[in-house]
Design a protein around this motif. Sequence first.
Motif, mmCIF file in Angstrom:
data_model
loop_
_atom_site.group_PDB
_atom_site.id
_atom_site.type_symbol
_atom_site.label_atom_id
_atom_site.label_comp_id
_atom_site.label_asym_id
_atom_site.label_seq_id
_atom_site.Cartn_x
_atom_site.Cartn_y
_atom_site.Cartn_z
ATOM 1 N N ILE A 171 0.857 -1.193 0.000
ATOM 2 C CA ILE A 171 0.000 0.000 0.000
ATOM 3 C C ILE A 171 0.885 1.232 0.000
ATOM 4 C CG2 ILE A 171 -1.682 1.340 1.336
ATOM 5 C CD1 ILE A 171 -2.795 -1.288 2.391
ATOM 6 N N MET A 172 0.502 2.241 -0.785
ATOM 7 C CA MET A 172 1.336 3.426 -0.906
ATOM 8 C C MET A 172 0.686 4.639 -0.257
ATOM 9 S SD MET A 172 3.214 3.042 -4.589
ATOM 10 C CE MET A 172 4.386 4.284 -4.062
ATOM 11 N N TRP A 173 1.475 5.298 0.629
ATOM 12 C CA TRP A 173 1.023 6.498 1.331
ATOM 13 C C TRP A 173 1.923 7.672 0.948
ATOM 14 C CZ3 TRP A 173 1.599 1.870 4.263
ATOM 15 C CH2 TRP A 173 0.399 1.317 4.727
ATOM 16 N N LYS A 174 1.299 8.782 0.708
ATOM 17 C CA LYS A 174 2.011 9.996 0.312
ATOM 18 C C LYS A 174 3.013 10.423 1.390
ATOM 19 C CE LYS A 174 1.167 14.844 -0.993
ATOM 20 N NZ LYS A 174 2.030 14.802 -2.189
ATOM 21 N N ASP A 175 4.262 10.589 0.978
ATOM 22 C CA ASP A 175 5.347 11.061 1.840
ATOM 23 C C ASP A 175 5.607 10.145 3.040
ATOM 24 O OD1 ASP A 175 5.594 13.328 0.199
ATOM 25 O OD2 ASP A 175 4.109 14.440 1.377
ATOM 26 N N VAL A 176 5.184 8.893 2.931
ATOM 27 C CA VAL A 176 5.429 7.935 4.010
ATOM 28 C C VAL A 176 6.323 6.792 3.530
ATOM 29 C CG1 VAL A 176 4.360 6.266 5.601
ATOM 30 C CG2 VAL A 176 3.266 8.483 5.182
ATOM 31 N N GLY A 199 -12.011 7.668 6.248
ATOM 32 C CA GLY A 199 -12.803 8.867 6.521
ATOM 33 C C GLY A 199 -13.086 9.079 7.997
ATOM 34 N N LEU A 200 -12.541 8.201 8.850
ATOM 35 C CA LEU A 200 -12.806 8.299 10.283
ATOM 36 C C LEU A 200 -11.752 9.089 11.035
ATOM 37 C CD1 LEU A 200 -13.904 4.600 10.990
ATOM 38 C CD2 LEU A 200 -15.361 6.581 10.540
ATOM 39 N N ASP A 201 -10.596 9.253 10.424
ATOM 40 C CA ASP A 201 -9.476 9.900 11.113
ATOM 41 C C ASP A 201 -8.926 11.008 10.228
ATOM 42 O OD1 ASP A 201 -7.251 10.632 12.490
ATOM 43 O OD2 ASP A 201 -6.312 8.648 12.522
ATOM 44 N N THR A 202 -9.069 12.240 10.682
ATOM 45 C CA THR A 202 -8.607 13.379 9.876
ATOM 46 C C THR A 202 -7.090 13.421 9.774
ATOM 47 O OG1 THR A 202 -8.667 14.779 11.862
ATOM 48 C CG2 THR A 202 -10.626 14.784 10.443
ATOM 49 N N GLY A 203 -6.406 12.708 10.674
ATOM 50 C CA GLY A 203 -4.950 12.736 10.654
ATOM 51 C C GLY A 203 -4.316 11.584 9.903
ATOM 52 N N GLU A 204 -5.134 10.740 9.272
ATOM 53 C CA GLU A 204 -4.561 9.576 8.597
ATOM 54 C C GLU A 204 -3.828 9.998 7.328
ATOM 55 O OE1 GLU A 204 -7.415 6.749 7.155
ATOM 56 O OE2 GLU A 204 -8.846 8.304 6.619
ATOM 57 N N PRO A 205 -2.836 9.213 6.905
ATOM 58 C CA PRO A 205 -2.078 9.566 5.697
ATOM 59 C C PRO A 205 -2.940 9.503 4.454
ATOM 60 C CG PRO A 205 -1.530 7.354 6.449
ATOM 61 C CD PRO A 205 -2.382 7.956 7.521
ATOM 62 N N GLN A 206 -2.456 10.123 3.406
ATOM 63 C CA GLN A 206 -3.167 10.142 2.135
ATOM 64 C C GLN A 206 -2.503 9.184 1.148
ATOM 65 O OE1 GLN A 206 -6.073 12.044 1.906
ATOM 66 N NE2 GLN A 206 -5.586 12.157 4.090
ATOM 67 N N CYS A 207 -3.260 8.806 0.144
ATOM 68 C CA CYS A 207 -2.709 7.934 -0.883
ATOM 69 C C CYS A 207 -1.716 8.700 -1.753
ATOM 70 C CB CYS A 207 -3.836 7.388 -1.756
ATOM 71 S SG CYS A 207 -3.258 6.342 -3.116
ATOM 72 N N THR A 215 -0.940 9.436 -8.553
ATOM 73 C CA THR A 215 -0.711 8.485 -9.643
ATOM 74 C C THR A 215 0.695 8.599 -10.210
ATOM 75 O OG1 THR A 215 -3.066 8.493 -10.234
ATOM 76 C CG2 THR A 215 -1.511 7.774 -11.930
ATOM 77 N N GLU A 216 1.176 9.830 -10.379
ATOM 78 C CA GLU A 216 2.513 10.034 -10.939
ATOM 79 C C GLU A 216 3.582 9.379 -10.065
ATOM 80 O OE1 GLU A 216 5.474 13.696 -12.350
ATOM 81 O OE2 GLU A 216 3.461 14.124 -11.611
ATOM 82 N N THR A 217 3.439 9.540 -8.744
ATOM 83 C CA THR A 217 4.410 8.950 -7.817
ATOM 84 C C THR A 217 4.354 7.427 -7.870
ATOM 85 O OG1 THR A 217 4.278 10.858 -6.330
ATOM 86 C CG2 THR A 217 5.100 8.792 -5.392
ATOM 87 N N MET A 218 3.134 6.871 -7.921
ATOM 88 C CA MET A 218 2.989 5.421 -7.972
ATOM 89 C C MET A 218 3.577 4.866 -9.265
ATOM 90 S SD MET A 218 -0.777 4.688 -6.285
ATOM 91 C CE MET A 218 -0.499 2.908 -6.270
ATOM 92 N N GLU A 219 3.382 5.572 -10.368
ATOM 93 C CA GLU A 219 3.927 5.103 -11.643
ATOM 94 C C GLU A 219 5.453 5.160 -11.636
ATOM 95 O OE1 GLU A 219 1.958 7.581 -14.470
ATOM 96 O OE2 GLU A 219 0.176 6.283 -14.592
ATOM 97 N N TYR A 220 6.007 6.217 -11.031
ATOM 98 C CA TYR A 220 7.471 6.303 -10.929
ATOM 99 C C TYR A 220 8.002 5.161 -10.070
ATOM 100 C CZ TYR A 220 12.162 7.739 -9.688
ATOM 101 O OH TYR A 220 13.519 7.752 -9.490
ATOM 102 N N PHE A 221 7.340 4.897 -8.940
ATOM 103 C CA PHE A 221 7.748 3.847 -8.016
ATOM 104 C C PHE A 221 7.719 2.494 -8.732
ATOM 105 C CE2 PHE A 221 7.633 1.131 -4.276
ATOM 106 C CZ PHE A 221 8.281 1.859 -3.286
ATOM 107 N N ARG A 222 6.649 2.243 -9.478
ATOM 108 C CA ARG A 222 6.533 1.005 -10.264
ATOM 109 C C ARG A 222 7.672 0.876 -11.267
ATOM 110 N NH1 ARG A 222 2.162 1.643 -14.586
ATOM 111 N NH2 ARG A 222 3.859 3.012 -15.276
#
Length: 350
Positions: free
Chosen positions: A256-261, A291-299, A302-309
């Motif tokens: 699973i991919m999280w932004k800046d994590v 949607g239950l936790d306002t502090g949870e990380p974001q996905c 797409t550009e980052t996921m494609e680069y990672f792939r």
Amino acid sequence: MNSLIPLIGMTLGQLQQVAAECGMPRFAAKQMCRWLYEKRATDISQMTDLSKPAREKLAKRYTIGIEAPLSQAVSADGTIKYLFRGCGGRAVEAVYIPDGERATLCVSSQAGCRMGCTFCMTGRYGYQGDLTTHQIMNQVLAIPQSLSLTNIVFMGMGEPLDNLDAVMQAIEILTAPWGLAWSPKRITVSSIGKMPQLQTLLSQTKVHIAISLHSPLTSQRAEIMPVERAFPIKKVLETLRQYDFSHQRRLSVEYIMWKDVNDSPRFAQSLARLLDGLECRVNLIRYHSSGLDTGEPQCSDTETMEYFRDRLNQLGITATIRTSRGEDIAAACGMLAGKPDNTDSKEQNI
């Protein structure tokens, strides 16, 4: 409450015991298997190659055991989420995913989960109990699309290897010639890497394996997946390296991919190093917010996921981005949570 014992979920050996108990010959067990898993009988009276007295005696203590879903929710992309009776006061969910000629069912093995992964909705509601083999097989046999299924994935609610006996028995029924007679190549079991149960699954079956990894860094993985402290991913991968994944059996690594994590080039490099020499495919998965936790990380975008792939592929690790299905009905990866049995569902009742 119905006190009759369900026949669905029983193996040939168990049905031989039932036959003996009811005064039937041993071969009657195979006849029952045909009615349960090939002909899909819904009532014992339909087992017409058993004598009438035998059927009557059987029906006094047993039932076929098919239980229809409590409700369903249909996604805009065609995915269907079914709600089934669970245990411990919580219902469970199974997800039907049509994709061209492929029709996959994602089944649950537990009501809740005790692995405690921070990103998973199932785990947030805790553990209510293990499903029986009957409850697992009922998810497969009770949906309208049962006969057209091409694949089963144990990726629903619960950690399959935390309910190993019931899952192994379900796999036996799915693959045995007296059962559904599926090739094990049509079945995938997902796990966080629970040992030694993983070794048992690897040694006694030929099903595909999917390992939830999500971070190549020990300290970070331990924060989001407490199982890392008990079963470090490095030791899990050492075990997997002892098995052949180059031909009939396939190994997938879920990430699973999280932004800046965990989505930077450094993580791609670390992941490639960790998996070096292991025959596997990495599935990059979009994070689906609860949607239950306002502090949870974001996905990750797409550009980052494609680069990672692409970076993983450059480093010699086959990687793809998994298509997200059923997010609008909370049926995507990590979103299954079931419902309290006494709570009215907003889904369509069946």
